[in-house]
Scaffold this active site. Structure first.
Site, PDB file in Angstrom:
ATOM      1  N   HIS A   1     -10.789  -5.368  -2.796  1.00 57.02           N
ATOM      2  CA  HIS A   1      -9.271  -5.628  -2.809  1.00 57.02           C
ATOM      3  C   HIS A   1      -9.277  -5.541  -1.053  1.00 57.02           C
ATOM      4  CE1 HIS A   1     -10.626  -1.066  -2.182  1.00 57.02           C
ATOM      5  NE2 HIS A   1      -9.409  -1.236  -1.480  1.00 57.02           N
TER       6      HIS A   1
ATOM      7  N   VAL B   1     -11.208   2.487  -2.959  1.00 55.99           N
ATOM      8  CA  VAL B   1     -11.054   2.660  -4.648  1.00 55.99           C
ATOM      9  C   VAL B   1     -11.862   1.508  -5.040  1.00 55.99           C
ATOM     10  CG1 VAL B   1      -8.970   1.111  -6.031  1.00 55.99           C
ATOM     11  CG2 VAL B   1      -8.672   3.174  -4.205  1.00 55.99           C
TER      12      VAL B   1
ATOM     13  N   HIS C   1      -6.668  -5.771   2.361  1.00 54.86           N
ATOM     14  CA  HIS C   1      -5.806  -5.360   2.825  1.00 54.86           C
ATOM     15  C   HIS C   1      -5.409  -6.071   3.850  1.00 54.86           C
ATOM     16  CE1 HIS C   1      -7.164  -1.119   2.108  1.00 54.86           C
ATOM     17  NE2 HIS C   1      -8.111  -1.300   2.211  1.00 54.86           N
TER      18      HIS C   1
ATOM     19  N   ASN D   1     -13.394  -3.316   2.774  1.00 48.93           N
ATOM     20  CA  ASN D   1     -14.110  -2.619   2.441  1.00 48.93           C
ATOM     21  C   ASN D   1     -14.710  -2.090   1.959  1.00 48.93           C
ATOM     22  OD1 ASN D   1     -12.723  -1.304   4.741  1.00 48.93           O
ATOM     23  ND2 ASN D   1     -10.935  -0.337   4.317  1.00 48.93           N
TER      24      ASN D   1
ATOM     25  N   ASP E   1       0.880  -1.338  -0.087  1.00 48.74           N
ATOM     26  CA  ASP E   1       0.124   0.268   0.348  1.00 48.74           C
ATOM     27  C   ASP E   1       0.414   1.335   0.056  1.00 48.74           C
ATOM     28  OD1 ASP E   1      -3.395   0.640   0.858  1.00 48.74           O
ATOM     29  OD2 ASP E   1      -1.385   2.025   1.266  1.00 48.74           O
ATOM     30  N   ILE E   2       0.883   2.184  -1.164  1.00 47.75           N
ATOM     31  CA  ILE E   2       0.946   3.683  -1.131  1.00 47.75           C
ATOM     32  C   ILE E   2       0.859   4.261   0.362  1.00 47.75           C
ATOM     33  CG2 ILE E   2      -0.331   5.105  -1.745  1.00 47.75           C
ATOM     34  CD1 ILE E   2       0.974   5.605  -4.094  1.00 47.75           C
TER      35      ILE E   2
HETATM   36  P1  5GP Z   1      -9.814   1.246   0.384  1.00 47.76           P
HETATM   37  O1  5GP Z   1     -10.598   2.227   1.136  1.00 47.76           O
HETATM   38  O2  5GP Z   1     -10.368   1.423  -0.584  1.00 47.76           O
HETATM   39  O3  5GP Z   1     -10.282   0.491   1.503  1.00 47.76           O
HETATM   40  O4  5GP Z   1      -7.771   1.474   0.489  1.00 47.76           O
HETATM   41  C1  5GP Z   1      -7.645   2.131  -0.586  1.00 47.76           C
HETATM   42  C2  5GP Z   1      -6.391   1.618  -0.684  1.00 47.76           C
HETATM   43  O5  5GP Z   1      -5.666   1.898  -1.849  1.00 47.76           O
HETATM   44  C3  5GP Z   1      -5.375   2.563   0.631  1.00 47.76           C
HETATM   45  O6  5GP Z   1      -4.845   1.935   1.517  1.00 47.76           O
HETATM   46  C4  5GP Z   1      -4.817   3.880  -0.745  1.00 47.76           C
HETATM   47  O7  5GP Z   1      -3.503   3.672   0.776  1.00 47.76           O
HETATM   48  C5  5GP Z   1      -4.216   2.924  -1.221  1.00 47.76           C
HETATM   49  N1  5GP Z   1      -4.021   3.106  -2.527  1.00 47.76           N
HETATM   50  C6  5GP Z   1      -4.786   4.078  -2.980  1.00 47.76           C
HETATM   51  N2  5GP Z   1      -3.700   4.388  -4.762  1.00 47.76           N
HETATM   52  C7  5GP Z   1      -2.955   3.658  -5.057  1.00 47.76           C
HETATM   53  C8  5GP Z   1      -1.855   3.704  -5.788  1.00 47.76           C
HETATM   54  O8  5GP Z   1      -1.474   3.876  -6.837  1.00 47.76           O
HETATM   55  N3  5GP Z   1      -0.534   2.881  -5.523  1.00 47.76           N
HETATM   56  C9  5GP Z   1      -1.332   2.067  -4.020  1.00 47.76           C
HETATM   57  N4  5GP Z   1       0.045   1.251  -4.105  1.00 47.76           N
HETATM   58  N5  5GP Z   1      -1.620   2.070  -3.425  1.00 47.76           N
HETATM   59  C10 5GP Z   1      -2.537   2.901  -2.843  1.00 47.76           C
END
Ligand code: 5GP
Ligand code: ZN
Length: 115
Positions: free
Chosen positions: A99, A95, A101, A86, A29-30
């Protein structure tokens, strides 16, 4: 399609990959929320858990299998970890490409269900 994770699958956006097979991709994760924070995604674009159907559930099994492999590779299998999806607005999904985590590498706080 304007999907960040599809672009990561295609290689159009770089990522720090930790595992890949024909079905799934795992990358760091970024913005890590724990010492180990890996995202595991299906290569197929499925927006949310609500959209999964039919053979998608086998793909979700592949994600769990990848989580087991990645946890071992990153040395957190024995210490333990959390695997989280999520879904939608209240779930905090940002996103819209399914996915999971994979979080670990330290003692995680109790699961907060409210802010
Ligand atoms: P969500 O809140 O949708 O469950 O999690 C999305 C996750 O994607 C977040 O933890 C965010 O930091 C990660 N994320 C968003 N954009 C990117 C990206 O371009 N690269 C990577 N490696 N992670 C990303
Ligand atoms: Zn996508």
């Amino acid at each position: 399609m304007d999907c960040i994770f599809c672009k990561i699958v295609e290689g159009a956006i770089p990522s720090k990959k930790v595992y890949e097979n024909e079905h799934v991709l795992a990358f760091h994760d970024i913005q890590p929320a724990a010492a180990v924070h890996v995202l595991i995604i299906p290569k197929k674009h499925i927006p949310t858990m609500n959209d999964a159907a039919g053979e998608d559930f086998a793909l979700i099994g592949e994600i769990h299998k990848a989580a087991q492999i990645v946890a071992k590779e990153l040395g957190i299998a024995d210490s333990g970890y959390r695997l989280v999806n999520n879904c939608g607005k209240d779930g905090g999904q940002v996103v819209f490409h399914i996915h999971y985590h994979l979080l670990g590498g330290e003692k995680l706080s109790a699961l907060n269900v409210r802010d």
